[in-house]
Design a protein around this motif. Sequence first.
Motif, mmCIF file in Angstrom:
data_model
loop_
_atom_site.group_PDB
_atom_site.id
_atom_site.type_symbol
_atom_site.label_atom_id
_atom_site.label_comp_id
_atom_site.label_asym_id
_atom_site.label_seq_id
_atom_site.Cartn_x
_atom_site.Cartn_y
_atom_site.Cartn_z
ATOM 1 N N GLY A 128 -148.721 -40.813 -18.412
ATOM 2 C CA GLY A 128 -147.463 -41.489 -18.732
ATOM 3 C C GLY A 128 -146.908 -41.014 -20.059
ATOM 4 N N ILE A 129 -147.750 -40.978 -21.078
ATOM 5 C CA ILE A 129 -147.337 -40.545 -22.417
ATOM 6 C C ILE A 129 -146.845 -39.100 -22.389
ATOM 7 N N LEU A 130 -147.505 -38.263 -21.602
ATOM 8 C CA LEU A 130 -147.149 -36.840 -21.531
ATOM 9 C C LEU A 130 -145.967 -36.567 -20.599
ATOM 10 N N GLY A 131 -145.416 -37.619 -20.015
ATOM 11 C CA GLY A 131 -144.256 -37.445 -19.142
ATOM 12 C C GLY A 131 -144.578 -36.787 -17.810
ATOM 13 N N MET A 132 -145.811 -36.856 -17.382
ATOM 14 C CA MET A 132 -146.232 -36.186 -16.155
ATOM 15 C C MET A 132 -145.937 -37.004 -14.910
ATOM 16 N N ASP A 133 -145.878 -38.322 -15.047
ATOM 17 C CA ASP A 133 -145.674 -39.195 -13.900
ATOM 18 C C ASP A 133 -144.887 -40.419 -14.356
ATOM 19 N N ALA A 134 -143.661 -40.544 -13.898
ATOM 20 C CA ALA A 134 -142.792 -41.653 -14.297
ATOM 21 C C ALA A 134 -143.315 -43.004 -13.833
ATOM 22 N N GLU A 135 -144.226 -43.017 -12.878
ATOM 23 C CA GLU A 135 -144.788 -44.264 -12.363
ATOM 24 C C GLU A 135 -145.962 -44.769 -13.210
ATOM 25 N N VAL A 136 -146.468 -43.921 -14.114
ATOM 26 C CA VAL A 136 -147.614 -44.293 -14.939
ATOM 27 C C VAL A 136 -147.108 -44.873 -16.250
ATOM 28 N N ARG A 137 -147.581 -46.048 -16.555
ATOM 29 C CA ARG A 137 -147.200 -46.743 -17.786
ATOM 30 C C ARG A 137 -147.695 -45.970 -19.012
ATOM 31 N N ASN A 138 -146.923 -45.994 -20.103
ATOM 32 C CA ASN A 138 -147.337 -45.335 -21.345
ATOM 33 C C ASN A 138 -148.439 -46.098 -22.079
ATOM 34 N N GLY A 139 -148.446 -47.403 -21.941
ATOM 35 C CA GLY A 139 -149.370 -48.245 -22.697
ATOM 36 C C GLY A 139 -150.624 -48.590 -21.929
ATOM 37 N N PHE A 140 -151.270 -49.634 -22.393
ATOM 38 C CA PHE A 140 -152.531 -50.074 -21.798
ATOM 39 C C PHE A 140 -152.329 -50.565 -20.373
ATOM 40 N N SER A 141 -153.247 -50.182 -19.490
ATOM 41 C CA SER A 141 -153.266 -50.763 -18.146
ATOM 42 C C SER A 141 -154.229 -51.947 -18.103
ATOM 43 N N ALA A 142 -155.174 -51.975 -19.034
ATOM 44 C CA ALA A 142 -156.116 -53.095 -19.140
ATOM 45 C C ALA A 142 -156.756 -53.080 -20.522
ATOM 46 N N ILE A 143 -157.064 -54.269 -21.018
ATOM 47 C CA ILE A 143 -157.796 -54.434 -22.280
ATOM 48 C C ILE A 143 -158.909 -55.435 -22.030
ATOM 49 N N ARG A 144 -160.092 -55.114 -22.553
ATOM 50 C CA ARG A 144 -161.248 -55.994 -22.436
ATOM 51 C C ARG A 144 -161.777 -56.318 -23.830
ATOM 52 N N VAL A 145 -162.006 -57.589 -24.108
ATOM 53 C CA VAL A 145 -162.582 -58.034 -25.373
ATOM 54 C C VAL A 145 -163.896 -58.737 -25.059
ATOM 55 N N THR A 146 -164.962 -58.290 -25.695
ATOM 56 C CA THR A 146 -166.272 -58.905 -25.525
ATOM 57 C C THR A 146 -166.779 -59.353 -26.883
ATOM 58 N N PHE A 147 -167.146 -60.627 -26.976
ATOM 59 C CA PHE A 147 -167.679 -61.172 -28.219
ATOM 60 C C PHE A 147 -169.193 -61.311 -28.151
ATOM 61 N N GLU A 148 -169.846 -61.026 -29.264
ATOM 62 C CA GLU A 148 -171.245 -61.361 -29.501
ATOM 63 C C GLU A 148 -171.226 -62.287 -30.700
ATOM 64 N N ILE A 149 -171.602 -63.556 -30.512
ATOM 65 C CA ILE A 149 -171.515 -64.548 -31.573
ATOM 66 C C ILE A 149 -172.862 -65.245 -31.730
ATOM 67 N N ASP A 150 -173.351 -65.253 -32.958
ATOM 68 C CA ASP A 150 -174.545 -66.006 -33.302
ATOM 69 C C ASP A 150 -174.076 -67.164 -34.177
ATOM 70 N N ALA A 151 -174.249 -68.380 -33.691
ATOM 71 C CA ALA A 151 -173.769 -69.563 -34.402
ATOM 72 C C ALA A 151 -174.661 -70.752 -34.081
ATOM 73 N N ASP A 152 -174.582 -71.739 -34.945
ATOM 74 C CA ASP A 152 -175.289 -72.994 -34.699
ATOM 75 C C ASP A 152 -174.444 -73.837 -33.751
ATOM 76 N N ALA A 153 -174.410 -73.416 -32.488
ATOM 77 C CA ALA A 153 -173.582 -74.088 -31.487
ATOM 78 C C ALA A 153 -174.088 -73.728 -30.099
ATOM 79 N N SER A 154 -173.717 -74.554 -29.146
ATOM 80 C CA SER A 154 -174.080 -74.288 -27.751
ATOM 81 C C SER A 154 -173.210 -73.151 -27.204
ATOM 82 N N ASP A 155 -173.632 -72.587 -26.088
ATOM 83 C CA ASP A 155 -172.838 -71.549 -25.430
ATOM 84 C C ASP A 155 -171.451 -72.072 -25.074
ATOM 85 N N ASP A 156 -171.370 -73.311 -24.610
ATOM 86 C CA ASP A 156 -170.070 -73.899 -24.271
ATOM 87 C C ASP A 156 -169.193 -74.034 -25.501
#
Length: 186
Positions: A128-156
């Motif tokens: 998309g960015i390179l202009g090769m396919d007008a159907e392909v988005r220039n930006g993100f198609s998906a974003i994933r965020v994964t946290f690892e947290i150590d705290a004095d708290a329950s999983d919930d």
Amino acid sequence: MNVQTKIVKNGVNTEALLGARGAFTETPEAAQFTWRSTCDWIEGTYSRNAINGYFGLGQENQRKRDFSIESDHPEVFAAADRAVTPTEIALAALASCLTGGVAAVAQHRGIQLHSVRATVEGDVDVRGILGMDAEVRNGFSAIRVTFEIDADASDDDIRALVAQSQKRSAMFDVIANPTNVAVSVA
């Protein structure tokens, strides 16, 4: 009845934040902020952003010091790879906003944090960015965020911290929702 007060030290002044909420209720116009970054091209795809002043609380404000963010592209894109890509800066902004939110919510809820790590991945089809396919988005198609947290708290409770941070994150909103962007030449 014996009541114990649990003191947590996550480094967030929640009293000041709650005080600001009260002040903004009384004067909502003071809650209007304008953030700025000035980007100067250096060479090729290499540039540097200067960040300092912003408008907020009804006036212009200066930071304690100037900040800068450099960006470039990797060698695979025929660039010199002198800094992270703008795409990586966006992912870092999302991770930073969500992580700061986790700390603030934990402080407010009396949860002591020991460590927080957010790993953010974003998928981009560069055709998309390179202009090769007008159907392909220039930006993100998906974003994933994964946290690892150590705290004095329950999983919930930890999942609830992350959910509240996501709910109040400016960067999550910017990335997840359309924003009007005006581009002009001076």
